[in-house]
Design a protein around this motif. Structure first.
Motif, mmCIF file in Angstrom:
data_model
loop_
_atom_site.group_PDB
_atom_site.id
_atom_site.type_symbol
_atom_site.label_atom_id
_atom_site.label_comp_id
_atom_site.label_asym_id
_atom_site.label_seq_id
_atom_site.Cartn_x
_atom_site.Cartn_y
_atom_site.Cartn_z
ATOM 1 N N LEU A 1 -4.857 -40.253 -63.017
ATOM 2 C CA LEU A 1 -4.928 -41.436 -62.169
ATOM 3 C C LEU A 1 -5.576 -41.134 -60.823
ATOM 4 N N GLY A 2 -6.654 -40.361 -60.869
ATOM 5 C CA GLY A 2 -7.422 -40.071 -59.675
ATOM 6 C C GLY A 2 -6.894 -38.938 -58.821
ATOM 7 N N VAL A 3 -5.826 -38.281 -59.261
ATOM 8 C CA VAL A 3 -5.245 -37.162 -58.512
ATOM 9 C C VAL A 3 -5.467 -35.878 -59.298
ATOM 10 N N HIS A 4 -5.853 -34.827 -58.611
ATOM 11 C CA HIS A 4 -6.058 -33.514 -59.220
ATOM 12 C C HIS A 4 -4.778 -32.707 -59.024
ATOM 13 N N TYR A 5 -4.179 -32.281 -60.120
ATOM 14 C CA TYR A 5 -2.943 -31.496 -60.081
ATOM 15 C C TYR A 5 -3.254 -30.047 -60.415
ATOM 16 N N VAL A 6 -2.776 -29.145 -59.578
ATOM 17 C CA VAL A 6 -2.895 -27.711 -59.822
ATOM 18 C C VAL A 6 -1.515 -27.132 -59.548
ATOM 19 N N LYS A 7 -0.882 -26.593 -60.593
ATOM 20 C CA LYS A 7 0.492 -26.111 -60.445
ATOM 21 C C LYS A 7 0.908 -25.310 -61.656
ATOM 22 N N VAL A 8 2.116 -24.816 -61.610
ATOM 23 C CA VAL A 8 2.736 -24.149 -62.754
ATOM 24 C C VAL A 8 3.973 -24.967 -63.105
ATOM 25 N N GLU A 9 4.076 -25.382 -64.365
ATOM 26 C CA GLU A 9 5.217 -26.176 -64.807
ATOM 27 C C GLU A 9 6.070 -25.378 -65.783
ATOM 28 N N PRO A 10 7.400 -25.511 -65.694
ATOM 29 C CA PRO A 10 8.243 -24.933 -66.736
ATOM 30 C C PRO A 10 8.175 -25.813 -67.978
ATOM 31 N N PHE A 11 7.897 -25.184 -69.123
ATOM 32 C CA PHE A 11 7.929 -25.866 -70.410
ATOM 33 C C PHE A 11 9.189 -25.385 -71.122
ATOM 34 N N TYR A 12 10.083 -26.318 -71.418
ATOM 35 C CA TYR A 12 11.352 -26.022 -72.083
ATOM 36 C C TYR A 12 11.237 -26.304 -73.577
ATOM 37 N N LEU A 13 12.197 -25.804 -74.321
ATOM 38 C CA LEU A 13 12.251 -26.008 -75.766
ATOM 39 C C LEU A 13 13.397 -26.934 -76.138
ATOM 40 N N ALA A 14 13.131 -27.853 -77.068
ATOM 41 C CA ALA A 14 14.169 -28.663 -77.716
ATOM 42 C C ALA A 14 13.919 -28.564 -79.214
ATOM 43 N N ARG A 15 14.956 -28.193 -79.961
ATOM 44 C CA ARG A 15 14.823 -28.070 -81.420
ATOM 45 C C ARG A 15 15.700 -29.113 -82.091
ATOM 46 N N PHE A 16 15.182 -29.645 -83.200
ATOM 47 C CA PHE A 16 15.895 -30.684 -83.925
ATOM 48 C C PHE A 16 16.007 -30.293 -85.389
ATOM 49 N N ALA A 17 17.219 -30.393 -85.949
ATOM 50 C CA ALA A 17 17.478 -29.996 -87.331
ATOM 51 C C ALA A 17 16.921 -31.019 -88.318
ATOM 52 N N ALA A 18 16.623 -32.196 -87.821
ATOM 53 C CA ALA A 18 16.069 -33.253 -88.674
ATOM 54 C C ALA A 18 14.690 -33.615 -88.143
ATOM 55 N N VAL A 19 14.228 -34.792 -88.531
ATOM 56 C CA VAL A 19 12.955 -35.317 -88.024
ATOM 57 C C VAL A 19 13.297 -36.620 -87.302
ATOM 58 N N PRO A 20 13.686 -36.532 -86.037
ATOM 59 C CA PRO A 20 14.121 -37.739 -85.330
ATOM 60 C C PRO A 20 12.966 -38.662 -84.975
ATOM 61 N N GLU A 21 13.276 -39.933 -84.915
ATOM 62 C CA GLU A 21 12.284 -40.908 -84.477
ATOM 63 C C GLU A 21 12.274 -40.920 -82.958
ATOM 64 N N ALA A 22 11.107 -40.930 -82.382
ATOM 65 C CA ALA A 22 10.965 -40.945 -80.930
ATOM 66 C C ALA A 22 10.384 -42.275 -80.484
ATOM 67 N N ALA A 23 11.012 -42.868 -79.478
ATOM 68 C CA ALA A 23 10.517 -44.115 -78.898
ATOM 69 C C ALA A 23 10.990 -44.172 -77.451
ATOM 70 N N PRO A 24 10.133 -44.584 -76.541
ATOM 71 C CA PRO A 24 10.517 -44.637 -75.132
ATOM 72 C C PRO A 24 11.735 -45.516 -74.892
ATOM 73 N N VAL A 25 12.558 -45.103 -73.931
ATOM 74 C CA VAL A 25 13.740 -45.862 -73.543
ATOM 75 C C VAL A 25 13.525 -46.470 -72.161
ATOM 76 N N VAL A 26 13.104 -45.635 -71.219
ATOM 77 C CA VAL A 26 12.883 -46.084 -69.846
ATOM 78 C C VAL A 26 11.540 -45.535 -69.390
ATOM 79 N N LEU A 27 10.568 -46.416 -69.230
ATOM 80 C CA LEU A 27 9.271 -46.004 -68.714
ATOM 81 C C LEU A 27 9.038 -46.684 -67.372
ATOM 82 N N THR A 28 8.402 -45.957 -66.470
ATOM 83 C CA THR A 28 7.998 -46.572 -65.210
ATOM 84 C C THR A 28 6.889 -47.572 -65.514
ATOM 85 N N ALA A 29 6.542 -48.396 -64.529
ATOM 86 C CA ALA A 29 5.451 -49.352 -64.716
ATOM 87 C C ALA A 29 4.164 -48.603 -65.048
#
Length: 155
Positions: A80-108
Motif C-alpha cells: 500500500l505504498g509503504v516499503h517495509y524492511v524488517k525481520v519478522e518472527p514466523f511461528y508454527l501452528a500444526r493441525f492434525a486435520a485439514v481445518p477450514e480457514a475463513a476470516p473472522v475479524v478483518l480491518t477495513a
C-alpha cells in the motif's frame, strides 16, 4: 516512505503437510501475492500473542494452535505504498486435520485487499502464478517443523 513496524506471521501446516497461505491484492500497486497469515504487533503485545491473535482474526483457526517455535525471517516488501524492511518472527501452528480457514475479524484495509486463502502443497506453491512472500516459505515451514519435532523429542 519506509517502515519497520513490528509484525509476526504464522506458518500453518495441516495433516497432509500443506501450508496455509493468504492471497492479497495491493490496491496501490495492483500486485497479487500469497503469504502466511499474520500482521502487526500491537503496543504491549508479545510477538507470540500477536501471531495467535492474527491467526484467529485472519483465518478463524484457534490461536492456541500457534506454538512457541519460531524463526526470524528477513522481509523487504512494499504494501500500500509503504516499503517495509524488517525481520519478522514466523511461528508454527500444526493441525492434525485439514481445518477450514475463513476470516473472522478483518480491518477495513484487510477486507478490501484479502482475496482468500488456501492449503497448498509444496508443488502447488511452486506452481502458483502469483508471487509467494517470502519466496522460501516451504523451506521456512520445513525448518519450523524440524525445530518443533526436535523440541518434542528433547533434542
Amino acid at each position: 516512505m519506509t517502515s519497520d513496524r513490528p509484525a509476526a506471521r504464522v506458518v500453518c501446516v495441516d495433516a497432509l503437510g500443506r501450508v496455509l497461505l493468504m492471497r492479497w491484492r495491493d490496491t496501490v500497486s495492483g500486485e497479487v501475492f500469497w503469504e502466511p497469515p499474520g500482521g502487526g504487533i500491537d503496543a504491549g503485545e508479545t510477538p507470540l500473542a500477536a501471531a495467535r491473535r492474527e491467526l484467529t482474526e485472519e483465518t478463524g483457526l484457534p490461536g492456541e494452535a500457534v506454538l512457541d517455535t519460531w524463526i526470524p525471517v528477513p522481509r523487504d516488501f512494499h504494501w500500500l505504498g509503504v516499503h517495509y524492511v524488517k525481520v519478522e518472527p514466523f511461528y508454527l501452528a500444526r493441525f492434525a486435520a485439514v481445518p477450514e480457514a475463513a476470516p473472522v475479524v478483518l480491518t477495513a484495509e484487510e477486507s478490501e485487499t484479502c482475496l482468500g486463502s488456501a492449503w497448498l502443497s509444496s508443488a502447488e506453491i511452486a506452481a502458483l502464478p502469483d508471487p509467494v512472500k517470502p519466496p522460501d516459505v516451504v523451506e521456512i515451514a520445513a525448518e519450523l517443523v524440524r525445530r518443533a519435532e526436535g523440541c518434542a523429542s528433547g533434542a
